[in-house]
Design a protein around this motif. Structure first.
Motif: not given
Length: 825
Positions: A251-259, A184-185, A226-235
């Motif tokens: 979570x750090x990488x998920x949150x940084x990417x989401x931001x 995942x990282x 794939x029928x879903x926004x990347x923002x929704x996927x990360x949230x």
């Protein structure tokens, strides 16, 4: 008196003794160095944002990426030297790696992903400097994006999330570490580097050679993968992590990417400023308004309120300072020098002929913050000069233009009419007959400073549509990126807000470790715990740095969403705000600020030599406990100051004009917490703190204001004035939080109605629906018959058709037809 007596130099000028001058210089230098030169922006420097993606524990994995790339290049019969390949060869390698991402063998798939990550990292083994590495990162990222790497890695992310849910990870492992999130990282790192490079490139988009790539990337982000926004996927990953079903999610990488995804797709400070100007212009409102961030950047920081220790020290030295001040005042009566006292730029008791003249001065600052300034005339007996103090600017007033709302003008007219005329004209804002001249001047002043916000216009349109649903056309839905994001996350906003606040609570330095708390250390703790003192110290710094980065990302995400939703539509903002309040965001932010905030912003949880790419470029020195250098050359931590300002801005947005939430600030005793935050010498941070204190002063009482006059003065000097607002004099000590709950309920009903009418298929009032007069369409409607009706169909025919006689002639008579209808009704 001999110790403080003034000496006379060869020119006949009186000067302070050397010991006093030394204290003067040291005091002035200390005062100047205390001001932070922090510049608030969307994000930190690009190099720092990339470095914060990696933990110090991941350093060994960087060399694994290099090894994978070298082995892969040998399979392609090429030398592992990326810079020597032609552009055609580079594209060929990238396409081969993309093909390998589709194989079923996971090891081969992730090996190709490691090679792509090495390319996105700028081929650091082939460069000699960090500047060269950044340039190659930029070039390679554009090649990767043009080849379709970003959607391919989003698909890899989908596969990993799906496999996690199927495997039931939480049931198999009790404790997790860095080793559990390797795949995942890798995926998240590639997505983050591409996004961050695109964000940096968008700063100067007009002059960029990759303008088309950046615009295409922004467009891709607001369309579903794939029928879903990347923002929704990360949230969704954040929510799933907080449920405990995926504790290995990094979570750090998920949150940084989401931001960064939100920042690139919706826009930052400049985009918000342009959109606000555009929307106000479309609504027919004034667009010439001060920008809060721009004005705050020009402000000077105020000295913090005096603490208890300072008061004790001041009392102990009171006699000494009094005698010294008396001595200086005697000296000021002579012809040679003039004496005045300054306090934060304002002079008191200056007997010089011109307060605005420039001249020489000797300055001494006592413990209370007062400056004793001794002025001297020059040799020609001209006006005194003051080279070491800033000259006063003529005509310089308050930093903000006062404002007033339409509601305040209406209230003023109502009270004035009842007082002077004896009656009120509901809805009349023009008639001024019978009012005295001072009242007329007051009304004109209020109207001259009246400010209509975009939110008020939007609320008025919604209320008009509610009152006249048939005649009022519905407000068109503008398909902006913000609208698309809001529509996508609307059903899950409560879960998303709770999950983000849970992570913020776990990362706060004031939180205590508990067994049931959210574990955010899975992507920083190595599989094997450190054995030496040096390893333990490095891990401790890494853990603190990890928490700070998470707080930075979460605060930025919440603030960006609030800002964009408020600009797009006020009820979208209120919907998110209410769920933040319901999730206890206000006490959580206060809990975060209830610490030694000065120590927090000065924290040095960084080891520069271990930051990427310095940790891999060139020959690496042997780092040990003896030569370990902690911190950088800045007197503050950029990310910590950024986080504090973001949280203060969030708190302001949640509580502004909301009396029930302001009472929450009072109930949770936020005033002393916020006062301690004023010790940070940064004007923008102090501005948002003073706003929060201002809105609750009426509930704190007269005694609190008497003992906090310096804070009150700072509010007057820095915060915008609202005409008719009696915040500094009004008292409301008996107010209770539940007195204002009706306002929250009304707001909740308005927000729910807005969401139901716009985004859901809730059944509407049939009486308000248009009537279908077409026989063809009415008869062509498919009617679902119930099983009970089908079972008793023959009985229905017998009773309702065969046994009922209908006089068709009467139906042709209008009067008879009307009688039939009235009888039926």
């Amino acid at each position: 008196m001999r110790d403080v007596a003034m000496d006379t130099n060869g020119n006949g000028k009186r000067v302070l003794p050397q010991i006093v001058l030394e204290r003067l210089i040291s005091t002035e230098e200390t005062s100047k160095s205390a001001d932070l030169d922090f510049v608030y922006d969307d994000a930190d420097k690009h190099a720092n944002e990339i470095a914060e993606l990696y933990s110090y524990s991941e350093e060994s994995e960087l060399h694994v990426n290099l090894t994978a790339f070298e082995e892969q290049m040998e399979l392609y019969k090429l030398r592992p030297w990326w810079q020597n390949l032609t552009e055609a060869q580079q594209k060929s390698v990238i396409y081969k790696l993309l093909d390998q991402l589709d194989v079923s063998n996971k090891q081969l798939r992730m090996k190709a992903a490691r090679c792509i990550l090495y390319l996105a990292q700028g081929c650091w083994a082939e460069v000699q400097s960090d500047a060269e590495q950044r340039e190659w990162t930029r070039t390679n990222v554009m090649l990767l994006y043009e080849a379709g790497v970003f959607p391919a890695f989003v698909e890899l992310l989908n596969i990993e999330i799906t496999n996690t849910r199927r495997a039931g990870f939480a049931m198999r492992k009790i404790s997790v570490s860095l080793d559990d999130s390797t795949d995942l990282r890798i995926i998240l790192s590639v997505l983050y580097i591409i996004t961050e490079v695109m964000r940096e490139e968008a700063k100067d988009l007009e002059n960029s050679i990759y303008k088309n790539n950046v615009e295409s990337f922004k467009e891709d982000l607001i369309h579903p993968y794939d029928d879903e926004l990347l923002v929704v996927k990360l949230l969704g990953m954040v929510t799933y992590f907080c449920t405990g079903l995926a504790p290995h999610f990094p979570m750090k990488k998920v949150l940084l990417l989401l931001w960064k995804i939100i920042l690139v797709s919706l826009g930052g400070i400049n985009t918000l400023r342009e959109l606000k100007k555009q929307y106000r212009e479309e609504a027919g409102l004034d667009t010439q308004q001060e920008d809060t961030l721009e004005v705050a950047r020009t402000m000077r920081a105020s000295s913090p309120p005096v603490s208890a220790a300072d008061l004790i020290e001041t009392l102990n030295q009171k006699k000494t300072h009094r005698s010294y001040r008396r001595f200086l005042m005697k000296q000021s009566s002579l012809d040679e020098p003039g004496l005045g006292m300054e306090y934060e730029g304002g002079e008191i008791g200056n007997n010089t002929p011109n307060n605005e003249a420039e001249g020489e001065a000797n300055v001494f600052m006592n413990q209370s913050g007062w400056k004793l300034v001794t002025y001297y005339r020059n040799e020609n007996n001209q006006s005194p000069t003051r080279p070491d103090t800033p000259p006063l600017t003529k005509g310089k007033g308050l930093p903000w233009t006062p404002k007033v709302r339409q509601k305040d003008v209406d209230t003023f007219l109502e009270v004035s009419r009842l007082k002077f005329v004896g009656y009120n004209l509901v809805g009349d804002r023009q008639s001024l007959a019978g009012l005295p001249q001072p009242i007329l001047e007051g009304v004109n002043t209020l109207k001259r400073h009246m400010y209509t916000s975009l939110a008020e216009v939007q609320i008025q349109k919604e209320e008009q549509m509610l009152r006249n649903p048939v005649s009022t056309p519905r407000f068109p839905i503008r398909q902006t990126p913000t609208e698309i994001v809001y529509h996508a996350i609307l059903p899950f906003v409560p879960q998303y807000m709770i999950a983000l606040l849970k992570i913020l609570l776990a990362a706060a330095p004031t939180s205590k470790a508990k067994t049931d708390s959210t574990n955010i250390m899975a992507d920083v703790l190595p599989g094997q715990m450190p054995m030496t003192v040096f390893q333990s110290m490095k891990l401790g710094i890494d853990v603190n740095r990890h928490k700070e980065i998470i707080v930075k990302a979460v605060s930025a995400i919440l603030l960006l969403l609030l800002k964009h939703f408020k600009l797009n539509h006020i009820y979208q903002f209120e919907f998110m705000s209410q769920h933040l309040v319901f999730a206890n965001c206000i006490p959580l932010v206060l809990k975060f600020l209830n610490q030694n905030i000065v120590a927090y912003i000065e924290a040095k949880n960084v080891i520069s030599i271990l930051d990427f790419p310095l940790c891999v470029i060139g020959e690496q020195p042997d780092v040990s406990l003896d030569n370990l250098e902690i911190g950088d050359n800045l007197p503050y931590s950029w990310r910590n100051v950024f986080s504090c300002i973001n949280l203060l801005r969030i708190l302001n947005k949640l509580t502004k004009w909301k009396h029930s939430r302001i009472m929450m600030l009072v109930v949770f005793k936020s005033a002393p917490i916020l006062k301690r935050t004023l010790k940070v010498r940064h004007a923008m941070m102090q501005l948002y703190v003073l706003k929060l204190i201002k809105m609750q002063t009426r509930y704190l009482g007269r005694q609190w204001r008497k003992t906090n006059m310096k804070t009150i003065s700072a509010i007057y000097a820095k915060v915008r004035h609202r005409l008719n607002d009696d915040w500094a004099y009004g008292n409301d000590l008996e107010a209770r939080p539940w007195d204002y709950q009706v306002d929250e309920c009304v707001l909740r009903s308005c927000v729910d109605r807005f969401n139901n009418l716009r985004y859901t298929n809730v059944a509407k009032d049939k009486d308000m629906e248009p009537v279908d007069n077409s026989v063809t369409s009415v008869l062509g409607v498919n009617v679902e018959l119930s099983d009970e009706f089908k079972q008793h169909y023959e009985l229905w025919l017998q009773q309702e058709v065969f046994q009922r006689s209908i006089n068709w002639d009467e139906l042709l008579d209008p009067e008879a037809y009307l009688d039939q209808i009235l009888t039926f009704l």
